[in-house]
Design an enzyme around this catalytic site. Structure first.
Site, PDB file in Angstrom:
ATOM      1  N   ALA A 175       0.813  -1.240   0.000  1.00 55.45           N
ATOM      2  CA  ALA A 175       0.000   0.000   0.000  1.00 55.45           C
ATOM      3  C   ALA A 175       0.840   1.281   0.000  1.00 55.45           C
ATOM      4  O   ALA A 175       0.285   2.375   0.143  1.00 55.45           O
ATOM      5  CB  ALA A 175      -1.010   0.038   1.134  1.00 55.45           C
ATOM      6  N   ALA A 176       2.137   1.168  -0.163  1.00 55.03           N
ATOM      7  CA  ALA A 176       2.971   2.387  -0.216  1.00 55.03           C
ATOM      8  C   ALA A 176       2.565   3.241  -1.416  1.00 55.03           C
ATOM      9  O   ALA A 176       2.350   4.453  -1.304  1.00 55.03           O
ATOM     10  CB  ALA A 176       4.440   2.011  -0.314  1.00 55.03           C
ATOM     11  N   GLY A 177       2.428   2.589  -2.573  1.00 54.23           N
ATOM     12  CA  GLY A 177       2.041   3.320  -3.787  1.00 54.23           C
ATOM     13  C   GLY A 177       0.618   3.862  -3.677  1.00 54.23           C
ATOM     14  O   GLY A 177       0.333   4.986  -4.103  1.00 54.23           O
ATOM     15  N   ASP A 178      -0.262   3.070  -3.081  1.00 55.50           N
ATOM     16  CA  ASP A 178      -1.665   3.502  -2.927  1.00 55.50           C
ATOM     17  C   ASP A 178      -1.751   4.747  -2.055  1.00 55.50           C
ATOM     18  O   ASP A 178      -2.469   5.704  -2.366  1.00 55.50           O
ATOM     19  CB  ASP A 178      -2.504   2.394  -2.273  1.00 55.50           C
ATOM     20  CG  ASP A 178      -2.526   1.119  -3.100  1.00 55.50           C
ATOM     21  OD1 ASP A 178      -2.359   1.211  -4.328  1.00 55.50           O
ATOM     22  OD2 ASP A 178      -2.702   0.035  -2.513  1.00 55.50           O
TER      23      ASP A 178
HETATM   24  O1  RIB Z   1      -1.408  -2.200  -3.413  1.00 53.39           O
HETATM   25  C1  RIB Z   1      -1.575  -3.105  -2.370  1.00 53.39           C
HETATM   26  C2  RIB Z   1      -2.766  -3.980  -2.580  1.00 53.39           C
HETATM   27  O2  RIB Z   1      -2.540  -4.797  -3.698  1.00 53.39           O
HETATM   28  C3  RIB Z   1      -3.054  -4.915  -1.459  1.00 53.39           C
HETATM   29  O3  RIB Z   1      -3.849  -4.349  -0.447  1.00 53.39           O
HETATM   30  C4  RIB Z   1      -3.684  -6.107  -2.134  1.00 53.39           C
HETATM   31  O4  RIB Z   1      -5.057  -6.202  -1.925  1.00 53.39           O
HETATM   32  C5  RIB Z   1      -3.359  -5.945  -3.604  1.00 53.39           C
HETATM   33  O5  RIB Z   1      -4.465  -5.675  -4.310  1.00 53.39           O
END
Ligand code: RIB
Length: 312
Positions: free
Chosen positions: A260-263
């Site tokens: 989730a760093a990019g998210d």
């Molecule tokens: O970007 C991270 C996400 O990628 C995770 O939470 C996982 O669900 C995948 O979809």
């Protein structure tokens, strides 16, 4: 200041169209090899999915976010929706599909903190063009439309096109990376945020790294207005529609889990720009958020609140 950022200064409402997954995070000595079975003791279940992580981070950072996507009619889906609600994300448009199971991701994190992910798409696969049509009002009411690639690519293109036509700011996180994205999609994108590997895949290059300026130019020539590439500990490379390009060093951080760093980087970037921050401020804010996220375990569980950042 370039046009896009000027436009964003009065923007408030963001809609994220993407995936919701329940993440099963398994700690292991190494990533499993072909034919191998690994024994381990450690696992955790976290709320995840690229779309949901982005919407959650936006809410937690003080942004106004709604989400479109799908879950199954099961405990995992309820858990994901409840978690988004805790940070004020509007989940009223999310489909609960009785025929599907909620998406799941199996994430193995090794002793070097590298990960590998397998996503079982489940309900995410049902996010199709009729669903987008049924929720077009949410698209119309928003100012920024954020997309990733964990729902069908045809749907991503189908949603990006009217968003562009309606003069929304379209942000694409091209993850997980796909080499043969339809050219048409790039024409609808105001800002793309690839990581280093995704930048190579999108530009058909075998080399991870190399000339970031040249790769960004390739995307800009396809129609993307702004490219902001995250390069891990090498920092950020940005190529903007006003002709500026910039390299920004990375922050030093002890990595625990990069999930989730990019998210969270993308979410923070969007929130800061929506609040009127300039591009340098938005990148710096996003780097701070991502630095905290990688120092903790899990996806949504690792995202800091605005209060926490303000107190730093
Ligand atoms: O970007 C991270 C996400 O990628 C995770 O939470 C996982 O669900 C995948 O979809």
């Amino acid at each position: 200041m370039h046009e896009l950022i000027k436009e964003w200064q009065s923007i408030k409402q963001i809609v994220v169209i993407g995936s919701l997954n329940q993440d099963w995070v398994v700690g292991a000595d190494h990533i499993v090899r072909v034919g191998e079975t690994i024994l381990t003791q450690e696992y955790h279940v976290f709320p995840g999915g690229k779309g949901a992580n982005q919407a959650y981070a936006m809410g937690k950072l003080g942004g106004e976010a709604a989400m479109l996507g799908a879950v199954g009619n099961d405990d995992a889906g309820k858990y994901l929706l409840d978690n988004l609600k805790t940070v004020g994300v509007d989940v009223s448009g999310i489909k609960v599909d009785p025929q599907s199971k909620t998406g799941m991701a199996w994430i193995v994190v090794d002793k070097h903190r590298d990960n590998s992910i397998v996503v079982i798409q489940g309900a995410n696969q049902t996010v199709d063009s009729p669903y987008i049509n049924a929720n077009k009002s949410m698209l119309e009411q928003s100012d920024v439309v954020v997309l990733q690639l964990e729902i069908p690519i045809e749907t991503v293109v189908y949603a990006a096109k009217p968003a562009k036509f309606l003069s929304k700011c379209v942000i694409l996180d091209p993850a997980p990376a796909v080499g043969n994205l339809p050219d048409e999609l790039f024409e609808y994108v105001d800002l793309i945020k690839p990581n280093e590997a995704e930048l190579s895949i999108l530009t058909g290059s075998d080399i991870i790294g190399g000339d970031y300026g040249e790769k960004a130019l390739q995307l800009r020539q396809k129609g993307v207005k702004n490219v902001i590439a995250t390069l891990g500990d090498k920092g950020i490379f940005a190529a903007l529609e006003d002709g500026r390009s910039m390299s920004i060093p990375g922050l030093k951080v002890d990595v625990v889990d990069t999930t989730a760093a990019g998210d969270s980087f993308l979410a923070a970037l969007a929130v800061c720009l929506c609040e009127g921050g300039n591009i340098e401020e938005a990148i710096h804010f996003a780097q701070r958020v991502a630095a905290i996220v990688v120092s903790r375990s899990g996806a949504q569980t690792s995202i800091p609140s605005r209060e926490e950042l303000d107190a730093e």
